[in-house]
Write a protein that holds these residues in place. Structure first.
Motif, PDB file in Angstrom:
ATOM      1  N   THR A   1       0.829  -1.202   0.000  1.00  0.00           N
ATOM      2  CA  THR A   1       0.000   0.000   0.000  1.00  0.00           C
ATOM      3  C   THR A   1       0.866   1.256   0.000  1.00  0.00           C
ATOM      4  O   THR A   1       1.712   1.437   0.878  1.00  0.00           O
ATOM      5  CB  THR A   1      -0.922   0.050   1.236  1.00  0.00           C
ATOM      6  OG1 THR A   1      -1.669  -1.158   1.333  1.00  0.00           O
ATOM      7  CG2 THR A   1      -1.876   1.226   1.139  1.00  0.00           C
TER       8      THR A   1
ATOM      9  N   THR B   1       0.134   5.604  -1.479  1.00  0.00           N
ATOM     10  CA  THR B   1      -0.927   6.451  -2.007  1.00  0.00           C
ATOM     11  C   THR B   1      -1.122   6.166  -3.490  1.00  0.00           C
ATOM     12  O   THR B   1      -0.195   6.287  -4.284  1.00  0.00           O
ATOM     13  CB  THR B   1      -0.589   7.939  -1.808  1.00  0.00           C
ATOM     14  OG1 THR B   1      -0.379   8.185  -0.420  1.00  0.00           O
ATOM     15  CG2 THR B   1      -1.712   8.821  -2.320  1.00  0.00           C
TER      16      THR B   1
ATOM     17  N   ASN C   1      -2.178  -0.145  -4.656  1.00  0.00           N
ATOM     18  CA  ASN C   1      -2.644  -1.260  -3.835  1.00  0.00           C
ATOM     19  C   ASN C   1      -2.276  -2.557  -4.530  1.00  0.00           C
ATOM     20  O   ASN C   1      -2.608  -2.749  -5.712  1.00  0.00           O
ATOM     21  CB  ASN C   1      -4.158  -1.195  -3.622  1.00  0.00           C
ATOM     22  CG  ASN C   1      -4.555  -0.011  -2.775  1.00  0.00           C
ATOM     23  OD1 ASN C   1      -4.778   1.079  -3.303  1.00  0.00           O
ATOM     24  ND2 ASN C   1      -4.631  -0.211  -1.478  1.00  0.00           N
TER      25      ASN C   1
ATOM     26  N   THR D   1      -5.062   4.002  -8.148  1.00  0.00           N
ATOM     27  CA  THR D   1      -6.326   3.536  -7.579  1.00  0.00           C
ATOM     28  C   THR D   1      -7.147   4.710  -7.041  1.00  0.00           C
ATOM     29  O   THR D   1      -6.608   5.712  -6.591  1.00  0.00           O
ATOM     30  CB  THR D   1      -6.081   2.530  -6.449  1.00  0.00           C
ATOM     31  OG1 THR D   1      -5.246   3.123  -5.456  1.00  0.00           O
ATOM     32  CG2 THR D   1      -5.403   1.276  -6.972  1.00  0.00           C
TER      33      THR D   1
ATOM     34  N   ALA E   1      -7.877   3.945  -1.328  1.00  0.00           N
ATOM     35  CA  ALA E   1      -7.198   2.755  -0.812  1.00  0.00           C
ATOM     36  C   ALA E   1      -8.177   1.700  -0.309  1.00  0.00           C
ATOM     37  O   ALA E   1      -8.027   0.509  -0.599  1.00  0.00           O
ATOM     38  CB  ALA E   1      -6.227   3.156   0.306  1.00  0.00           C
TER      39      ALA E   1
ATOM     40  N   GLN F   1      -8.484  -1.954  -1.967  1.00  0.00           N
ATOM     41  CA  GLN F   1      -8.128  -3.090  -1.116  1.00  0.00           C
ATOM     42  C   GLN F   1      -9.267  -4.099  -1.058  1.00  0.00           C
ATOM     43  O   GLN F   1      -9.057  -5.316  -1.157  1.00  0.00           O
ATOM     44  CB  GLN F   1      -7.799  -2.591   0.291  1.00  0.00           C
ATOM     45  CG  GLN F   1      -7.529  -3.674   1.314  1.00  0.00           C
ATOM     46  CD  GLN F   1      -7.230  -3.079   2.671  1.00  0.00           C
ATOM     47  OE1 GLN F   1      -6.237  -2.397   2.873  1.00  0.00           O
ATOM     48  NE2 GLN F   1      -8.115  -3.319   3.633  1.00  0.00           N
TER      49      GLN F   1
END
Length: 378
Positions: A325, A327, A330, A353, A356, A360
């Protein structure tokens, strides 16, 4: 699931772990920022270069001409000054042994120095100094340079872990009747004789701890030791080159791969889903038992490490994977047992992404789908 726009750009692969046959691929050769899944590459490279039984040794030496005691950093990132060592090498134990050796020589006053020459280059990670995720990268530190044992809130680190460890060591010597000067940097000579030494747990245990807890300090140390073991310069660039070279030696697909550090904190790193699945398959290959801890250290969904709070439903206990992870980044790579009882290796990387938590969740659902479907090869 992997077409969900929340994932942005992605690279994905699923491989049958027993046969190495790819069962699924989506831009699997695209090299993307891998974040902490880089630690799988670091683990395999270090185990390949050093072996699972290798230990990292911190020692003290005595310079008879100057009555100087030198604390020599051996690159053990798990060295501790706590009263309860919990399986790690103990700085307190090293001080007690050193004091006893000095007493046998009739020495009660010494000049104290410390040697950090095992590593080269800047101690600051490219992400910058003062980052709570990583101490300065030095071969001498105690308790990862942390200022307290708190597990909540931001992690506070000392500015110079080597100097702080040496100061602590001097205080511990005093407790055993040895008076030492305030420590300064030095380098041990060939004339010096060893007074005492303490060693880390075996490398296989360090790899498991690194992967389970996503420990950045261990990761950077193992990358540096890979460089030392293979004759590369032990700085960030040399460590990255050494890890890459070990992966090439294992005949793994490194096209497009860029390894900037051991931890994956550097956003300039690039890995592919093809490489990550190949790493996992190779680690499970009976021909490479030395790499086994690169699999056994993976967090277990719903139970251990960085996956302890994930997979409350569905694939808890069936997925073992390393998370990543940053910023906008992911990633998830590991193994899963499908409903037919076959072990699959998978790697999902997503960059750019859109949040997060959402990304995730999508990756977790994709791994769960593998656990709940039948994926027999024919």
């Amino acid at each position: 699931m992997l077409k969900d726009p929340v994932l942005g750009r992605r690279s994905a692969a699923v491989v049958d772990a027993a046969t190495g046959r790819r069962l699924y691929g989506a831009d699997s050769g695209n090299a993307l920022t891998p974040a902490s899944t880089t630690k799988i590459a670091t683990a395999v490279a270090a185990l390949s270069a050093l072996g699972p039984d290798h230990r990292l040794t911190t020692r003290t030496v005595y310079e008879p001409d100057t009555q100087e005691v030198v604390l020599v950093g051996g690159g053990d990132p798990t060295l501790t000054a706590r009263k309860k060592a919990k399986g790690s090498a103990s700085l307190r134990d090293l001080a007690a042994r050193t004091a006893a050796a000095l007493a046998k020589r009739g020495v009660r006053k010494v000049t104290l120095s410390y040697d950090t020459t095992l590593y080269k280059g800047d101690t600051a990670h490219p992400i910058g100094r003062g980052n709570e995720n990583l101490a300065a990268v030095t071969p001498l530190m105690a308790d990862e340079g942390r200022t307290d044992d708190s597990s909540s809130g931001p992690v506070k680190r000392v500015a110079d872990p080597a100097a702080e460890a040496a100061r602590t060591f001097g205080d511990l010597l005093k407790e055993h009747g040895i008076t030492a000067t305030p420590p300064g940097p030095s380098k041990s000579t060939t004339r010096a004789t060893t007074l005492a030494a303490v060693s880390s747990p075996p490398l296989s245990s360090l790899v498991e701890r690194m992967l389970t807890n996503s420990d950045n300090d261990i990761a950077e140390a193992l990358a540096r030791h890979t460089a030392v073991a293979t004759g590369k310069r032990a700085d960030f660039a040399g460590a990255g080159a050494a890890v890459t070279a070990r992966l090439k030696a294992l005949k793994l697909p490194v096209k497009g791969v860029v390894i900037k550090d051991g931890s994956g904190l550097d956003r300039g790193g690039r890995l592919t889903a093809d490489l990550l699945t190949a790493l996992l398959v190779t680690a499970g290959d009976p021909a490479h038992p030395e790499l086994r801890s690169a699999l056994t250290g993976l967090p277990v969904a719903g139970f251990t490490g960085t996956l302890s709070g994930r997979y409350a439903d569905g694939a808890a206990g069936l997925v073992r994977a390393k998370t990543g992870t940053l910023t906008g980044v992911n990633t998830l790579a590991g193994t899963v047992v499908d409903r037919d009882g076959r072990l699959l290796a998978f790697a999902f990387l997503a960059n750019d992404t859109a949040g997060a938590e959402a990304a995730q969740s999508t990756l977790d659902k994709a791994a769960t789908a593998l656990a709940t479907c039948g994926c027999r090869t024919r």
